[in-house]
Design a protein around this motif. Structure first.
Motif, PDB file in Angstrom:
ATOM      1  N   LYS C  34       9.988   3.687  28.842  1.00  0.00           N
ATOM      2  CA  LYS C  34      10.428   3.692  27.448  1.00  0.00           C
ATOM      3  C   LYS C  34       9.195   3.697  26.555  1.00  0.00           C
ATOM      4  N   LYS C  35       9.264   4.487  25.505  1.00  0.00           N
ATOM      5  CA  LYS C  35       8.196   4.604  24.520  1.00  0.00           C
ATOM      6  C   LYS C  35       6.883   5.054  25.139  1.00  0.00           C
ATOM      7  N   GLU C  36       6.960   5.694  26.255  1.00  0.00           N
ATOM      8  CA  GLU C  36       5.726   6.119  26.903  1.00  0.00           C
ATOM      9  C   GLU C  36       5.462   7.589  26.595  1.00  0.00           C
ATOM     10  N   ILE C  37       4.188   7.947  26.553  1.00  0.00           N
ATOM     11  CA  ILE C  37       3.874   9.366  26.428  1.00  0.00           C
ATOM     12  C   ILE C  37       3.422   9.841  27.799  1.00  0.00           C
ATOM     13  N   SER C 206      10.338   8.288  23.727  1.00  0.00           N
ATOM     14  CA  SER C 206       9.376   8.654  24.771  1.00  0.00           C
ATOM     15  C   SER C 206       9.083  10.131  24.622  1.00  0.00           C
ATOM     16  N   LEU C 207       7.887  10.500  25.003  1.00  0.00           N
ATOM     17  CA  LEU C 207       7.502  11.893  24.827  1.00  0.00           C
ATOM     18  C   LEU C 207       6.978  12.447  26.132  1.00  0.00           C
ATOM     19  N   ILE C 208       7.506  13.592  26.519  1.00  0.00           N
ATOM     20  CA  ILE C 208       6.925  14.298  27.654  1.00  0.00           C
ATOM     21  C   ILE C 208       6.166  15.478  27.076  1.00  0.00           C
ATOM     22  N   LEU C 209       4.849  15.455  27.224  1.00  0.00           N
ATOM     23  CA  LEU C 209       4.030  16.512  26.640  1.00  0.00           C
ATOM     24  C   LEU C 209       3.588  17.461  27.739  1.00  0.00           C
ATOM     25  N   VAL C 221      -1.881  11.494  25.806  1.00  0.00           N
ATOM     26  CA  VAL C 221      -0.904  10.857  26.690  1.00  0.00           C
ATOM     27  C   VAL C 221      -1.360   9.520  27.262  1.00  0.00           C
ATOM     28  N   ASP C 222      -0.337   8.742  27.696  1.00  0.00           N
ATOM     29  CA  ASP C 222      -0.620   7.484  28.376  1.00  0.00           C
ATOM     30  C   ASP C 222      -0.774   7.723  29.867  1.00  0.00           C
ATOM     31  N   GLY C 236      -1.232   9.515  37.257  1.00  0.00           N
ATOM     32  CA  GLY C 236      -1.927   8.261  37.003  1.00  0.00           C
ATOM     33  C   GLY C 236      -2.083   8.046  35.520  1.00  0.00           C
ATOM     34  N   SER C 237      -2.647   6.923  35.148  1.00  0.00           N
ATOM     35  CA  SER C 237      -2.861   6.676  33.733  1.00  0.00           C
ATOM     36  C   SER C 237      -3.958   7.607  33.252  1.00  0.00           C
ATOM     37  N   ALA C 238      -3.894   7.960  31.990  1.00  0.00           N
ATOM     38  CA  ALA C 238      -4.845   8.938  31.455  1.00  0.00           C
ATOM     39  C   ALA C 238      -6.278   8.448  31.630  1.00  0.00           C
TER      40      ALA C 238
END
Lengths: 336, 293, 325
Positions: C34-37, C206-209, C221-222, C236-238
């Motif tokens: 949730k609320k993740e990019i 949440s955003l899927i880029l 992105v996260d 993985g994390s950015a």
């Protein structure tokens, strides 16, 4: 024997630039419709630059609407300047005789942005290669046609078996683009105008194409006019750069000078907006570009960047700045 | 020219696509079938089928003497049909062929030249489009004593080329700005060469569609005009058969073979042409092709 | 996990083409919180656009979903019928498709198109629309006058923003942005990304880029998923991924981004893009990999956890045991 006049002549010839663009302006007339007046679109505004005889890679950087495509069309002779001249080897290209024009065509070639659209889908890809060879009478016999085509393909790293008998849609984007470069190189030109040659190719294949460009310059002495909106590739590729905004050159000079010490506010914002692949180095400032109202706003006589400039002065509104030298080989069109 | 045909032949992939399409295949088969039967049939006639009064008139179909019966002026309908089909097809193909070529040339030249030539040719095209066919035809037929097939063909060509010209012009205008045209210019090609060797091959599907569309229109137009009595009088065509049928009140008299025969023949031809047209569209338009799968 | 919004498991999307079966998305699994990019990176032909279309259930023949689950907030979207999915589409998941600027209807005004997008999924009276549309336009940074304009009167950046406005009109929980900035100039791109980030902060979706530009991914992105030939090869994390990319492909993608800080030679990735009908055996990247080993040609590596929250599918790491968070 006194060689000095000969030496002078030789020196003069070698100092003279090969291609000169002098104060070229191109204005398009847009038909406004029944009730509106004819609108004018100034695509290129008083642009001057030159390409010297030594091989260099000159980048023209600008965003959409900056006029860079129009400039390439003007140089390639697809479009006539409204005012100003384009001089090649001392002669205005629009005043050339038929042979001189063929010579010009041979010496100045191009590579376009969309590798798919540049090929006629009806013919195989080697059609365009064989065509160029025939039209410019590069060879005397049919057997030599194959040889020259193969040489050109080799110079771009393609084997003729790879592309023989194939149509455009059967090749990858990178391969298509290479064939386009091969075609341009085939005619052994002095200058190649490359209009966004890598923007439609995947990142993994861009590098090989850019390396080909570098190689062509180093090994075969071909100059390039590299037109792009991507400053980062320009930095590692070119020797000199000119930044275009709305049809005028706002800053130009040696690549290191302009990129490392940008002077014009547009250049600065351009460099700043380029994302870096480093998540810890993110954009901190917010940018606030004034709303684009379709170019209606430049009815004033001042600097064209006035609307977007964070350092605008009163004078910027009233007068157009001229090119000012900042340091060696670095000029800027700005009052500051 | 030789090179063009060579390219056409080498492009076997395209030709294969064309023939693989079921609609095109069906259409062409029907078309050819009808033509061949008619040709064969007309040669087999032991007498001149157009001579009036050869047989007792208004006889219903009977096997084996008169498979389709006879019409009201004593002609055997079967052999009459063969000749009519041939004539109608001839008119259709001739009009389509010449009309399309002419329209193609005008469209190409107009679009590629631009400027004054374009304006002039476009105006001519527009006028040709706007002139109403029927009143002109009535005028013409009142002036000419005898209307032959060639006259008919000529008249129909005059009215048909304009539509092709417009489509081709539009297509050329869009094609001439494409990158590969610029590439050809950079490679030293001259104007006319570019038009014929680079642009035209990409318009083959348009030309094809226009050809069959014009053929369709020509056959229909001929049928209609002949039905009204404005058609060729020296020989028989499908429309002509309808004219005679109507003239002798075949419907009232119940002589269905007199009017049904030409109508069925016309319909079959038109369906065949239509199938080819749709098939061509499918092959040329990649989006439709994908949906087929 | 209650923090998870989207859980894609084993998704396979194929196209039946003239020459064979194109495996555009082949067994892809990933999660979005949730609320993740979440970013999906990869070059053209890797399957990311197909993935986006599948998430919004916009796959049309000759494409079809072979198997897999798309669990959105507890419900498997693929098991819903059309009526039920209508409740979700646009209201909870919306998509800004590729080249969306070209998807605008040229003969309709902007306001009408936004209104269409809204009323197709919700019954909103006209009066409310007249209030909501200017609000929407303002939130994406457009003047309210834009509502009365036609698409051809807008610049590229403005068109993109109009399409974003349509996508967030019903306040979805998940927005999928497919190559939203690829065709734009670099300054406009920055502006659009800034707008997207602002909206996300305000509306909390949440955003899927989806973007092939690694630099853009790094800036926004996260978490990042790298795709190649229809499969996810690293996630993985950015911060982790960019500091120390594990999969050779990720490494090469990142290093192929030219920089303005130093001049470097252009590093290419050798070889040609993969054939999706007949992908290479074993690891799909093996023909182009500089660290190729024998096993790479035979066996396909599975995603395994190599560091915290970081998965790689490569024989250089892990021991082939699949682990999922």
């Amino acid at each position: 024997m006194d060689w000095s006049p000969v030496i002078c002549l030789v020196m003069a010839l070698s100092n003279e630039s090969r291609l000169e663009v002098n104060h070229v302006t191109k204005i398009f007339q847009l038909r406004g419709g029944v009730f509106k007046k004819t609108k004018e679109l100034v695509a290129v505004d008083d642009v001057s630059f030159s390409m010297p005889r030594e091989p260099i890679i000159l980048t023209f950087a600008g965003e959409t609407g900056s006029g860079k495509t129009t400039i390439s069309k003007l140089i390639l002779g697809f479009s006539k300047p409204t005012s100003g001249e384009i001089i090649y080897n001392g002669k205005n290209i629009w005043k050339m005789s038929k042979e001189e024009w063929m010579r010009y065509r041979k010496d100045v070639q191009a590579v376009f942005q969309d590798p798919y659209a540049a090929f006629n889908p009806f013919y195989r890809v080697d059609h365009i290669l064989k065509l160029s060879i025939r039209k410019f009478k590069l060879v005397n016999s049919k057997s030599e046609v194959e040889k020259i085509a193969d040489e050109a393909l080799d110079a771009v790293g393609l084997r003729s078996e790879e592309i023989a008998g194939k149509y455009v849609h059967q090749l990858s984007g990178g391969q298509r683009q290479r064939v386009m470069v091969a075609r341009a190189f085939l005619l052994k030109p002095k200058i190649i105008v490359a209009d966004e040659p890598v923007s439609m190719i995947d990142a993994s294949m861009r590098a090989s194409l850019l390396n080909i460009i570098l190689n062509l310059k180093k090994e075969f002495g071909v100059s390039f006019l590299y037109i792009t909106h991507d400053l980062s590739t320009a930095y590692s590729l070119s020797d000199r750069i000119a930044i275009l905004y709305r049809g005028t050159i706002v800053e130009e000079g040696h690549i290191d000078a302009v990129i490392e010490r940008p002077a014009h506010p547009y250049t600065i914002s351009l460099i700043d907006s380029i994302p870096t692949p480093n998540p810890t180095d993110r954009w901190t400032q917010r940018i606030n570009i004034a709303m684009d109202n379709g170019g209606e706003g430049d009815k004033h006589k001042g600097c064209i960047f006035y609307d977007r400039c964070p350092n605008a002065l009163e004078t910027c509104l009233q007068k157009r700045p001229g090119m000012i030298d900042i340091e060696k080989d670095h000029r800027v069109k700005c009052f500051r | 020219m030789v090179r063009f045909l060579e390219a056409l032949r080498k492009r076997s992939g395209f030709a294969n696509e064309l023939l693989r399409n079921r609609k095109i295949l069906a259409g062409i088969v029907i078309f050819l079938g009808m033509s061949l039967i008619s040709v064969a049939g007309s040669y087999l006639a032991p007498y001149n089928p157009m001579r009036l009064g050869t047989f007792p008139p208004e006889m219903p179909p009977s096997f084996p003497a008169h498979i389709l019966g006879t019409d009201s002026i004593g002609r055997d309908l079967l052999f009459l049909l063969f000749i009519s089909i041939l004539n109608s097809l001839q008119i259709g193909l001739a009009v389509a062929g010449f009309g399309t070529i002419f329209g193609l040339l005008v469209g190409l030249i107009s679009a590629y030249s631009g400027g004054f030539t374009d304006s002039a040719l476009s105006t001519v095209t527009d006028i040709a489009l706007v002139v109403p066919m029927l009143p002109v035809l009535i005028l013409v037929s009142s002036m000419i004593r005898v209307v032959e097939i060639s006259t008919m063909i000529l008249i129909l060509i005059i009215f048909s080329w304009a539509w092709t010209s417009r489509t081709i012009r539009a297509q050329t205008l869009s094609l001439k700005e494409r990158d590969f045209v610029y590439m050809a210019k950079l490679s030293g090609m001259g104007r006319f060469e570019i038009v014929f060797r680079e642009i035209t091959p990409n318009m083959i599907s348009y030309v094809g569609v226009n050809f069959f569309g014009t053929c369709f229109w020509a056959i229909t137009a001929e049928a209609g005009l002949s039905f009204l009595g404005l058609g060729p009088q020296t020989t028989t065509t499908l429309g002509n058969m309808l004219y005679w049928a109507q003239n002798y009140s075949s419907i009232y008299k119940g002589l269905w073979w007199a009017w049904a025969t030409p109508i069925v023949a016309i319909s079959v031809i038109l369906v065949a042409l239509y199938l080819v047209n749709i098939g061509l569209d499918e092959v040329a338009n990649p989006k439709l092709a994908r949906q087929r799968l | 996990m209650s923090n998870q919004l989207l859980d894609v498991k084993g998704l396979k999307v194929y196209y039946s083409g003239l020459k064979g079966l194109v495996k555009a998305v082949d067994d892809v699994s990933f999660q979005v919180g949730k609320k993740e990019i979440c970013g999906i990176a990869g070059e053209s032909g890797c399957g990311k656009s197909t993935l986006a279309s599948a998430l919004a259930r916009l796959i049309v023949p000759p494409g079809y979903i072979e198997e897999g689950q798309i669990v959105f907030d507890g419900t498997d979207l693929l098991k819903l019928d059309e009526e039920q999915f209508r409740e979700i589409r646009w209201k909870r998941i919306s998509i800004v498709p590729q080249s969306a600027m070209n998807a605008l209807n040229p003969v309709m005004k902007v306001s009408e198109q936004i209104a269409d997008a809204i009323t197709a999924h919700e019954n909103v009276p006209d009066r409310d629309l007249n209030e909501r549309i200017p609000e929407l336009l303002k939130s994406v940074g457009l003047f309210p006058e834009v509502a009365r304009m036609f698409p051809h009167e807008l610049s590229g950046g403005m068109k993109q923003r109009a399409v974003i406005a349509m996508a967030i009109a019903l306040r979805p929980d998940l927005v999928i942005a497919d190559e939203s900035t690829s065709a734009l100039d670099v300054t406009i791109q920055r502006l659009i990304l800034q707008t997207l980030m602002d909206l996300r902060r305000r509306l909390g979706f949440s955003l899927i880029l989806i973007a092939h530009d690694m630099a853009v991914q790094a800036q926004t992105v996260d978490r990042l998923n790298v795709m190649y030939a229809g499969k996810i090869v690293e996630t993985g994390s950015a911060i982790d991924l960019f500091k120390e990319p594990l999969h050779p492909y990720s490494k090469m993608l990142i290093s192929s981004v030219p920089s303005l800080k130093a001049k470097k030679i252009f590093e290419a990735i050798p070889g040609l893009p993969p054939n999706l009908i007949n992908p290479p055996s074993g690891c799909r990247f093996h023909p182009r990999c500089p660290h190729i080993m024998d096993i790479c040609r035979i066996e396909e590596p599975k995603l395994c956890e190599v560091r915290r929250n970081g998965l790689v599918a490569c024989h250089l790491f892990g021991d082939g045991i699949e682990q999922r968070i």
